[in-house]
Design an enzyme around this catalytic site. Structure first.
Site, PDB file in Angstrom:
ATOM      1  CD  GLU A 272      -2.939   1.156   2.233  1.00 27.29           C
ATOM      2  OE1 GLU A 272      -3.244   0.111   2.911  1.00 27.29           O
ATOM      3  OE2 GLU A 272      -3.468   2.343   2.577  1.00 27.29           O
TER       4      GLU A 272
ATOM      5  CE  LYS B  77      -6.306  -0.835   5.339  1.00 25.26           C
ATOM      6  NZ  LYS B  77      -5.411  -0.228   4.646  1.00 25.26           N
TER       7      LYS B  77
ATOM      8  CG  ASP C 192       0.391 -16.531  11.613  1.00 29.43           C
ATOM      9  OD1 ASP C 192      -0.304 -15.909  11.057  1.00 29.43           O
ATOM     10  OD2 ASP C 192       0.255 -17.838  11.898  1.00 29.43           O
TER      11      ASP C 192
ATOM     12  CG  HIS D 266      -3.606   8.043   0.692  1.00 30.66           C
ATOM     13  ND1 HIS D 266      -4.265   6.862   0.536  1.00 30.66           N
ATOM     14  CD2 HIS D 266      -3.136   8.286   1.856  1.00 30.66           C
ATOM     15  CE1 HIS D 266      -4.031   6.344   1.776  1.00 30.66           C
ATOM     16  NE2 HIS D 266      -3.253   6.949   2.603  1.00 30.66           N
TER      17      HIS D 266
END
Ligand code: NDP
Length: 416
Positions: A77, A257, A273, A370
């Site tokens: 991302e 998130k 993991d 972004h």
């Protein structure tokens, strides 16, 4: 569908040929896979074809418990790593991140069903705690030799005929999933031998016995924004935004998130993991029955204070950590932290990622940053070569049209 029989028995090269036949792949598709063959990867998973690359970047300087650490992050991302570095910079103006962790245990669950009287099993476990701990430790003796191993047994009635026998294990420098599963299965076997019906035995990924607290204090003055807001105003807005994350689950999920953007990227780069960490953190966010943001910000005496409490079970050995050269390299970049240090680093990444996201959101918004990075991806997507990418990015920014048809048009212009 025919043609897949014994696929797993083929070499990876033969699998690529078989896949190409069955799925009409081009010569170029096959070349891509063959070019990305990796000898270690081919031993890691079943039906192996090729290694899928994820870009790795770093937080150059994360001040954590008075150490300056460089932290590799693996993520696709755009803007995650830039944001993490912005957050890390703000943190360096303050105390840096300070962490505290008191215990680090993994829970194995042995689930017993069809009990006439759960008290019989509770009684048996209470009378045989030492025996059951020995049994678990004998199933994986090396952990006890290191000073870890099975430490506690707790049983709980979850229904009128169901009991869970929990084994709490110190996995030392490992994350402990396989270690605990081995121990839990040994205890399960013993309970079966004496006549109980054990449905299943496995670790729990709810890592509430491996909690770390992280905190940072930043002088509000350094938070002043380009758009004219003073540092005190930005700090106040960050505090309000963090309060909203305690009130709105829709907002909390998005905020967490964002935190996972950093945490997961650093966890992946460290060879740990990601699914286990994800599951534990989201479960913890909902621990009191309502899903909440995992970071709280407040203002105290001219300082913005950030606090988070995270369940984090990581390892610096075990799993794929010792076998993947890039993972070893990433540990070297971090200065080969021990397991407690790595846990602190990952908690710190969560804090800086949250800080950077909130600061951007309550000031200019995240889109301007972004879109700059998105422009790069657009340029690459329409076929710009490394020399052309900056030109396409600049033109896209000037036009403020961040879409592929604009990128293509600009590239065509450049190439005329
Ligand atoms: P391992 O099974 O690899 O066990 C740890 C290994 O590290 C052992 O071989 C141990 O050696 C070795 N080791 C060397 N030094 C140390 C030390 N100082 N402390 C502890 N161990 C040491 O890994 P884990 O048990 O940590 O399990 C993690 C793996 O399990 C991950 O790949 C994870 O994805 C996977 N997994 C996760 C599940 C889940 O989360 N639900 C379920 C099942 C698997 P020795 O044998 O000599 O003790």
């Amino acid at each position: 569908m025919s043609g897949w029989e014994n696929f797993y028995k083929l070499t990876s090269d033969e699998r690529i040929t078989k896949l190409a036949e069955n799925r009409q792949l081009t010569v170029a598709d096959q070349k891509l896979m063959r070019d990305h063959f990796d000898a270690v990867g081919s031993q890691q998973v079943e039906n192996y074809l090729y290694n899928f690359g994820v870009p790795v970047g770093v937080i150059t300087d994360l001040l954590i418990n008075d150490h300056h650490v460089t932290v590799p992050m693996a993520t696709e991302e755009p803007s995650v790593i830039a944001a993490a570095n912005n957050g890390a910079k703000l943190v360096r103006y303050g105390t840096g991140i300070k962490t505290r962790q008191t215990e680090r245990l993994v829970r194995g669950q042995v689930i017993v069903t069809e009990l006439d009287n759960p008290d019989d099993l509770l009684g048996y476990v209470n009378e045989h705690v030492a025996d059951l701990l020995n049994l678990a430790n004998n199933a994986y003796p090396s952990m006890k030799k290191r000073g870890g191993g099975a430490k506690r047994i707790l049983s709980e009635v979850i229904d009128h005929d169901k009991v869970i026998v929990n084994i709490l294990v110190d996995p030392q420098a490992a994350m402990g999933a396989n270690v605990v599963n081995t121990m839990a299965e040994a205890v399960a076997q013993q309970l079966r031998t004496i006549g109980y019906n054990v449905l299943l035995a496995i670790l729990s990924n709810m890592a509430n016995e491996a909690i770390i607290d992280a905190q940072v204090k930043i002088p509000v003055g350094v938070l002043a924004a380009k758009d004219g807001l003073t540092g005190a105003e930005v700090a106040e807005r960050i505090v309000q935004a963090s309060l909203i994350e305690q009130l709105s689950e829709y907002r909390a999920v998005t905020s967490n998130k964002g935190l996972m953007n950093g945490v997961e990227a650093a966890v992946l780069a460290s060879g740990n993991d990601t699914r286990a960490v994800n599951a534990a953190l989201h479960a913890y966010a909902a621990k009191d029955g309502k899903y909440r943001g995992l970071v709280q910000w407040s203002i105290d005496d001219g300082e913005l204070v950030g606090k988070t409490t995270l369940p984090l079970l990581l390892g610096v050995v075990g799993g794929s950590i010792g076998i993947v050269p890039a993972v070893k390299l990433n540990h070297t970049i971090m200065g080969n932290p021990d397991v407690n240090e790595l846990t602190a680093i990952i908690a710190g990444v969560g804090l800086v990622q949250n800080l950077a996201a909130l600061k951007a959101l309550v000031t200019t918004g995240i889109q301007s940053g972004h879109m700059k990075l998105q422009a790069k991806s657009l340029a690459v997507a329409v076929g710009a070569n490394p020399n052309e990418v900056p030109l396409v990015v600049r033109a896209l920014q000037a036009e403020k049209k961040f879409n592929s048809s604009s990128a293509k048009k600009i590239l065509d212009e450049i190439r005329k």
